[in-house]
Design a protein around this motif. Structure first.
Motif, PDB file in Angstrom:
ATOM      1  N   UNK A 312      67.426 -21.300  -1.959  1.00  0.00           N
ATOM      2  CA  UNK A 312      66.089 -21.902  -1.961  1.00  0.00           C
ATOM      3  C   UNK A 312      65.390 -21.770  -0.617  1.00  0.00           C
ATOM      4  N   UNK A 313      66.063 -22.146   0.470  1.00  0.00           N
ATOM      5  CA  UNK A 313      65.418 -22.140   1.781  1.00  0.00           C
ATOM      6  C   UNK A 313      64.916 -20.757   2.207  1.00  0.00           C
ATOM      7  N   UNK A 419      54.165 -11.501  -8.202  1.00  0.00           N
ATOM      8  CA  UNK A 419      55.494 -11.461  -7.609  1.00  0.00           C
ATOM      9  C   UNK A 419      55.868 -12.806  -6.998  1.00  0.00           C
ATOM     10  N   UNK A 420      54.921 -13.436  -6.292  1.00  0.00           N
ATOM     11  CA  UNK A 420      55.178 -14.722  -5.648  1.00  0.00           C
ATOM     12  C   UNK A 420      55.533 -15.783  -6.669  1.00  0.00           C
ATOM     13  N   UNK A 421      54.778 -15.856  -7.752  1.00  0.00           N
ATOM     14  CA  UNK A 421      55.018 -16.880  -8.756  1.00  0.00           C
ATOM     15  C   UNK A 421      56.360 -16.667  -9.455  1.00  0.00           C
ATOM     16  N   UNK A 427      63.357 -19.391  -8.004  1.00  0.00           N
ATOM     17  CA  UNK A 427      64.052 -20.171  -6.971  1.00  0.00           C
ATOM     18  C   UNK A 427      64.112 -21.645  -7.339  1.00  0.00           C
ATOM     19  N   UNK A 428      62.993 -22.192  -7.813  1.00  0.00           N
ATOM     20  CA  UNK A 428      62.963 -23.603  -8.184  1.00  0.00           C
ATOM     21  C   UNK A 428      63.845 -23.868  -9.400  1.00  0.00           C
ATOM     22  N   UNK A 429      63.830 -22.960 -10.369  1.00  0.00           N
ATOM     23  CA  UNK A 429      64.656 -23.128 -11.563  1.00  0.00           C
ATOM     24  C   UNK A 429      66.132 -23.085 -11.215  1.00  0.00           C
TER      25      UNK A 429
END
Length: 466
Positions: A312-313, A419-421, A427-429
């Motif tokens: 994540x980081x 790409x960002x989304x 990552x959040x999932x």
């Protein structure tokens, strides 16, 4: 020297709302930040008993994205960055990374290449791509040093983090429909060290680069008067996106730091129960089981911290750097427009002053040398017409340049957002899934302890009745 394989994590193409973090969060300023995913190495512990069940109604077991059935990958350049090596010379110490390339493109003489590159070579490539394509979004490089100073620059965790970031940097370029066709990118992937050094020397000279910098600063000072609304909207979005990503980055770093502190305290707790069991004959088994539960929770917490630090980081910090890249791209677009507007203003001024300037100069020259005023006037007007024609030609070129810059930025902006989304959603999932898994495993540990104690209590009660 260390070696390792790079895992190129791909995420499904997804779409999320533009406002990814809701309202802004207030966070305390903390200057003691390290480079992303730094200091994240732990001793691997054995996994929990496979018989421990997670909740059957867990969202992790039910949730699936529609975007998981994505289109097959159409990439034709595959790049891997691995095998970092330390080099010590009389004047410096530096790290080189192996860059392996596999491709099916016809413009390459071979299908496979292996070269070694150092950080400054990656920086050169990024600079060349931005120079050739000022309004395309070139993926950011990791920072040159960790924020605590150069003393930790060759820490193994830092080298591993940089390796992964450089791997992603090259693969982002390889996936780009325009940047991947750059001759500089091809040379970076294929040229030997001495060939790359020779190619670097063929770049623009110092005076040329300084001239470009002066023009850019002048354009920035002038600013733009009629920026298209769509680019003003993009600029507002980037500013808000930057603030939110910076906040999330800081908060995540703080959470990881606090979890590490909690983990250290948790590790001290288990041995205390073990020692205690030696002096309590009737509580030996419960105390030993408590120590075992705490030990297993420690291992699960280590995995949780490692996942946050390694997955994540880095993504959050990567998009903090991306926001700065986007700001630079927008500034370069504005500089092109500012130069176009300044040239138009100069042309308008030239047209307005042409007649009056011609009369004044013709009369002054006539009084000095006795020439025919009309002849001098015609010569002056002819010269001014030539200057105006040259200015119009320059303006036409600048107009074409501005239109091209606007179109490339609009196209790349849509591509970057997609790409960002996808990256952030994945990552959040992943973070959510790992957190749920962590707490379900810890819950199973303590539930098994409670069950064992109830069973012993029931057996003890039956014994007393008999």
């Amino acid at each position: 020297m260390m070696s390792g394989t790079v895992v190129d994590s791909s995420s499904p193409t997804a779409a999320v709302p533009g406002d990814i973090s809701g309202q802004m969060l207030d966070v305390d300023e903390d200057e003691d930040f390290e480079v992303f995913s730094k200091d994240a190495t732990f001793t691997d512990g054995s996994s929990l008993n496979a018989s421990m069940q997670t909740s059957p109604g867990s969202m992790v077991n039910q949730y699936k994205f529609e975007e998981e059935d994505e289109q097959p990958d159409m990439k034709d350049i595959f790049v891997t960055v691995d095998n970092p090596e330390s080099h010590v010379t009389a004047i410096e110490t530096f790290i080189t990374y192996r860059v392996l390339t596999k491709t099916t493109r016809s413009e390459f003489d071979s299908s496979e290449y292996e070269v070694r590159r150092r950080y400054q070579d990656f920086f050169w490539l990024k600079s060349k791509l931005e120079e050739a394509h000022p309004t395309l979004i070139v993926h950011p490089l990791p920072e040159k040093f960790v924020m605590k100073g150069m003393v930790e620059r060759f820490n193994n965790d830092f080298i591993e983090t940089r390796k992964r970031a450089l791997h992603k940097f090259l693969n982002r370029i390889a996936e780009h429909p325009i940047l991947s066709c750059s001759e500089d990118f091809k040379i970076f992937l294929t040229a030997q060290a001495w060939e790359l050094a020779s190619h670097k020397k063929q770049g623009p000279g110092f005076l040329s680069r300084m001239g470009d910098t002066v023009r850019a600063v002048a354009a920035t000072v002038r600013g733009v008067k009629n920026r298209p609304e769509e680019f003003s909207a993009i600029q507002d979005y980037v500013e808000e996106f930057s603030q939110k990503m910076t906040s999330l980055d800081k908060i995540t770093q703080r959470i990881i730091r606090e979890k590490k502190e909690y983990l250290e305290e948790l590790k001290e707790c288990g041995p205390i129960y073990t020692l205690w069991s030696g002096s309590e004959e009737e509580l030996v088994e419960p105390l030993k089981q408590m120590a075992g539960c705490l030990d297993r929770c420690c291992r699960e917490t280590e995995e949780q911290v490692q996942q946050l630090s390694n997955s994540l980081l880095p993504i959050l910090h990567e998009y903090v750097l991306c926001s700065e890249t986007l700001k630079a791209v927008l500034r370069r677009r504005d500089n092109i427009q500012a130069e176009f507007e300044a040239k138009n203003e100069a042309l308008a001024t030239k047209k307005t002053d042409t007649e009056a300037e011609s009369k004044v100069l013709s009369l002054a020259w006539d009084s000095l040398v006795g020439k025919d005023p009309e002849e001098v006037k015609q010569q002056k007007q002819q010269k001014l017409k030539g200057e105006i024609k040259e200015m119009k030609e320059e303006i036409d070129k600048l107009e074409d340049k501005l239109e091209f810059a606007n179109n490339t930025l609009k196209g790349d902006w849509s591509r970057w957002q997609k790409s960002m989304r996808a990256d952030l959603r994945a990552a959040f999932t992943c973070a959510a899934e790992k957190n749920v898994e962590h707490y379900e495993k810890c819950l199973a540990v303590w539930e098994s302890f409670l069950l064992s104690q109830r069973t012993e209590a029931n057996e003890g009660g039956e014994g007393d009745d008999s």
